[in-house]
Design a protein around this motif. Structure first.
Motif, PDB file in Angstrom:
ATOM      1  N   LYS B 296       0.797  -1.179  -0.001  1.00  0.00           N
ATOM      2  CA  LYS B 296      -0.107   0.009   0.166  1.00  0.00           C
ATOM      3  C   LYS B 296       0.839   1.195  -0.205  1.00  0.00           C
ATOM      4  O   LYS B 296       0.740   2.085  -0.515  1.00  0.00           O
ATOM      5  CB  LYS B 296      -0.894   0.103   1.271  1.00  0.00           C
ATOM      6  N   ASN B 297       1.983   1.353   0.488  1.00  0.00           N
ATOM      7  CA  ASN B 297       3.044   2.547   0.599  1.00  0.00           C
ATOM      8  C   ASN B 297       4.015   2.502  -0.616  1.00  0.00           C
ATOM      9  O   ASN B 297       4.971   3.100  -0.456  1.00  0.00           O
ATOM     10  CB  ASN B 297       3.826   2.446   2.008  1.00  0.00           C
ATOM     11  N   ASP B 298       3.621   1.842  -1.672  1.00  0.00           N
ATOM     12  CA  ASP B 298       4.514   1.812  -2.819  1.00  0.00           C
ATOM     13  C   ASP B 298       4.498   3.165  -3.280  1.00  0.00           C
ATOM     14  O   ASP B 298       3.349   3.670  -3.584  1.00  0.00           O
ATOM     15  CB  ASP B 298       3.981   0.629  -3.636  1.00  0.00           C
ATOM     16  N   LEU B 299       5.495   3.655  -3.614  1.00  0.00           N
ATOM     17  CA  LEU B 299       5.381   5.089  -4.177  1.00  0.00           C
ATOM     18  C   LEU B 299       5.762   4.883  -5.730  1.00  0.00           C
ATOM     19  O   LEU B 299       5.649   6.218  -6.382  1.00  0.00           O
ATOM     20  CB  LEU B 299       6.641   6.068  -3.607  1.00  0.00           C
ATOM     21  N   GLY B 300       5.950   3.869  -6.292  1.00  0.00           N
ATOM     22  CA  GLY B 300       6.257   3.812  -7.841  1.00  0.00           C
ATOM     23  C   GLY B 300       7.558   3.956  -7.954  1.00  0.00           C
ATOM     24  O   GLY B 300       8.496   4.669  -7.002  1.00  0.00           O
ATOM     25  N   GLY B 301       8.070   3.757  -9.005  1.00  0.00           N
ATOM     26  CA  GLY B 301       9.589   3.582  -9.436  1.00  0.00           C
ATOM     27  C   GLY B 301       9.963   4.832  -9.887  1.00  0.00           C
ATOM     28  O   GLY B 301       9.294   5.685  -9.861  1.00  0.00           O
ATOM     29  N   LYS B 302      11.258   4.786 -10.295  1.00  0.00           N
ATOM     30  CA  LYS B 302      12.084   6.190 -10.920  1.00  0.00           C
ATOM     31  C   LYS B 302      12.659   5.790 -12.065  1.00  0.00           C
ATOM     32  O   LYS B 302      12.618   4.335 -12.426  1.00  0.00           O
ATOM     33  CB  LYS B 302      12.813   6.868  -9.750  1.00  0.00           C
ATOM     34  N   ARG B 303      13.106   6.690 -12.752  1.00  0.00           N
ATOM     35  CA  ARG B 303      13.633   6.571 -14.176  1.00  0.00           C
ATOM     36  C   ARG B 303      12.825   5.602 -14.939  1.00  0.00           C
ATOM     37  O   ARG B 303      11.681   6.053 -15.220  1.00  0.00           O
ATOM     38  CB  ARG B 303      15.324   5.943 -13.784  1.00  0.00           C
ATOM     39  N   SER B 304      13.208   4.638 -15.597  1.00  0.00           N
ATOM     40  CA  SER B 304      12.483   3.659 -16.522  1.00  0.00           C
ATOM     41  C   SER B 304      11.346   3.123 -15.876  1.00  0.00           C
ATOM     42  O   SER B 304      10.384   2.453 -16.466  1.00  0.00           O
ATOM     43  CB  SER B 304      13.253   2.820 -17.187  1.00  0.00           C
ATOM     44  N   LEU B 305      11.428   3.165 -14.481  1.00  0.00           N
ATOM     45  CA  LEU B 305      10.184   2.617 -13.675  1.00  0.00           C
ATOM     46  C   LEU B 305       9.134   3.392 -13.243  1.00  0.00           C
ATOM     47  O   LEU B 305       8.270   3.283 -12.330  1.00  0.00           O
ATOM     48  CB  LEU B 305      10.831   1.900 -12.380  1.00  0.00           C
TER      49      LEU B 305
END
Lengths: 451, 451
Positions: B296-305
């Motif tokens: 639930k606390n996933d913030l999403g990835g960075k760069r290609s993610l």
């Protein structure tokens, strides 16, 4: 039922089937009813009656005895597992426990002639010492009766878990066959299973016996063998032992010789069986049905391939019903094969009876294959697996000429060995060809479910 | 049947289920009978009667109307696909075609209050121009009714293949709810499917909507989304588009929020669905059931993610019966999930209704999973496939700490990206964990066969 009987009761000739599973008294009883008795009006009426209510899946003992069936009760010890019909000669040989019987198929109530052929006493003792049952294991269960020549039949029995073979001499007079054993017993290893219950397949032609059977007490070392039954030659060819890419816990069903061309040199021997599928997922045990083929003129390999087939190939026999969502229902377990001869001896039609593997959904299906589709599978791309973590894919590398599995290997031996060992694990190690072409048509399904 | 109804009719609370498949009038009719009406003697007698003759697999219309069931006929256009029971407030919301209805579940024959909520006319026109049916497609089929706060319910509809969402304001007075739409429509992309028939799963918690749905007209771009329903934030996280290792033609069934520990920061959202199996043989299309999990606390990835989950994991839900020969009978297609709350909110019991994939053998089974077994699967080894010709095997390489899929990724981002892209295709590209631990116990089977 008639298909099974038909497969068992093929007359002596080019296409001879031998059912691996135990054949019970029922088949002997059904024989006159289904094949040899002229159809009477009551039989016709009965047949009509059950046709109206669906396929006949079983026959009760009272139906059998009240009908026109003739029951033969002349046997001594039961355990009838081998039948051979000499249609031209008018006799029917039955192999049982410690006995071979000679019947007149037109009058099975005539006195039965019997040969007592037990296992050697020391083998019975060894069998008992190994913990086997005297009643169910430690006797000579006659499992193989194959026509050898015009006067002799080749017979093998389990010999109390020590297989033994001999000849039955039937003489020249078909009116009054001789019916004696001829010569001493010889080893039945590689010809007949040790166990009276192990399924096996065998075909005898030109003095050579092709057998799918195991050669050990535990039944773990199963192979497709060729052994000579003429003279004292000990030469044999077999599939590699304990290599699951060749054979993986196979249950043999049938074997046949089918010519490829007009030249007898191109004749091939086909084996039909089911086995544990090496290509299934590792967590999902599955059983697949196969057709395997060897060339009759295979001389065996050299060097590390000594006494091994150089022409062995196998393909999956797919019998499935496509579903609307693209998920097929598979009938994976081959139960019987019937080869229907046509005018063209190179192209008989192959009928397979298959069942589901599930312990919940019990279903059967008949699938029909043409020899063209089976040959197309064997002539198609090879299946190939690069290593343990790889999956089976189509082999894209260079395949030697002549193509492996097509003809015996002689002059190109070095090249072949190189190909087999270095380039194409699909052939020697896996011996498998792609099979999507092998399925010709779906015939009918019988389903049953356990509630 | 009661399981399905129960799954649909969970009262507003922590565990809220939404059935993706179309819910027909039958469920509305069965509701008072099964859940809200006190058991009468005739109901008890009926129940006893069918228990004596086997499980009840269907109910006829006459059985329904002659029994104590109450039939609600106050709807305008039918197509009832969303239900929300406000148990504490004494109301039942029903989503239909172009309408939302407010019922009193204790007296459904009282006058029904209705909100007309159609699709925008230009979207209806576009839908028709695209060849869709005005009757069956080009309307606003209300498919989502999720509790947002004490006074508002979040509602989404297909909007004539142009999903739209809004709030239903029910006010503070539970005796006489307000029942009006609140605010203007907003886009329903990533929240609600375009089609009235596409299965989907959704769960709204803390102002964020977790949805398993497609986001295109053709229904080909399916994903698990998280979108904000508060304010005008356009931020979203999703599974990778058109990557069959993440999701492969999924049919979503249910989603739930289940806490992992006492800390809300560890809460996980679970999705249950079936999809085309990437790990099956290439010639053998199969459908497998899955449970997927995101933090639930996933913030999403960075760069290609960017905008992609960094905690997504999935496992196969195995529901099978072992056979005596080692060949299992699989019930591969998940149909419904019911989460039974226990005293321990971290460990509800998961009931799954599964069916066979076969078009010949139609069978159903209920399998039960503990959260311990599901967590064990997610904490077990990762599945890994090195390349196209490889098969799925256990990943033996180094797994980063903290373990992927366990917590959101922040400070270790570079290391994680490196792991995901270079070392462990099993995680980002495949997102799959070994699943042999996930199966807890087999419950019962219902079988049916097509003759």
């Amino acid at each position: 039922m008639s298909i099974i009987v038909a497969a068992v009761m093929q007359p002596v000739g080019k296409l001879q089937s031998r059912r691996g599973a135990c054949l019970q008294m029922l088949l002997v009883c059904l024989l006159p009813l289904l094949w040899l008795q002229p159809a009477t009006s009551s039989v016709a009426a009965d047949a009509k009656a059950w046709r109206q209510t669906g396929p006949r899946l079983q026959i009760s003992y009272s139906d059998l005895t009240n009908g026109s069936a003739v029951v033969w009760e002349g046997g001594v010890n039961g355990s009838y597992q081998a039948l051979l019909l000499g249609e031209d000669h008018g006799w029917l040989l039955v192999g049982g426990k410690d006995h071979i019987y000679l019947l007149n198929p037109d009058s099975v109530d005539l006195p039965t002639r019997t040969i007592y052929w037990p296992a050697a006493q020391e083998n019975v003792e060894r069998c008992k010492l190994a913990g086997k049952s005297l009643e169910r294991d430690c006797a000579n269960f006659v499992r193989l009766l194959q026509p050898f020549n015009k006067t002799h039949v080749y017979a093998c029995g389990t010999g109390a878990f020590h297989p033994q073979c001999t000849y039955v001499h039937l003489g020249y007079n078909s009116e009054e066959p001789l019916f004696v054993l001829s010569g001493s017993d010889e080893s039945g290893r590689g010809k007949c299973p040790f166990s009276p219950r192990e399924p096996f397949a065998v075909f005898l032609t030109d003095g050579e016996l092709y057998a799918g059977t195991s050669v050990d007490f535990m039944g773990a070392n199963a192979a497709i063998f060729r052994t000579s039954v003429m003279g004292s030659s000990q030469h044999y060819i077999r599939t590699e032992a304990y290599d699951h890419n060749w054979l993986n816990e196979p249950d043999f069903v049938s074997s046949f010789s089918i010519p490829d061309t007009h030249s007898p040199d191109d004749d091939k021997i086909y084996f039909f069986f089911k086995e544990k599928a090496v290509e299934a997922e590792q967590w999902d045990r599955r059983v697949y049905s196969r057709v395997a083929r060897v060339c009759k003129n295979d001389l065996g390999g050299k060097r590390s391939l000594i006494n091994r087939w150089t022409t062995f190939l196998k393909a999956r026999l797919v019998c499935s019903v496509p579903g609307p969502s693209g998920v097929d229902t598979h009938f994976d377990e081959l139960q019987d094969i019937f080869v229907l001869e046509t005018k063209d001896p190179q192209n008989p039609t192959i009928y397979g009876v298959f069942s589901t593997s599930s312990s919940i959904f019990h279903g059967s299906a008949v699938c029909v294959y043409s020899m063209a589709s089976i040959r197309a599978a064997f002539n198609g791309p090879f299946a190939h697996k690069e290593g343990p973590d790889y999956r089976w894919v189509e082999y894209k590398g260079r395949v030697p000429y002549p193509r492996p599995g097509a003809v015996r290997v002689q002059s190109h031996m070095n090249f072949y060995c190189h190909f087999m060992k270095e380039f194409c694990s699909c052939w020697l190690d896996a011996c498998m060809v792609y099979t999507y072409d092998a399925f010709l048509s779906f015939f009918f399904i019988i389903t049953k479910v356990r509630y």
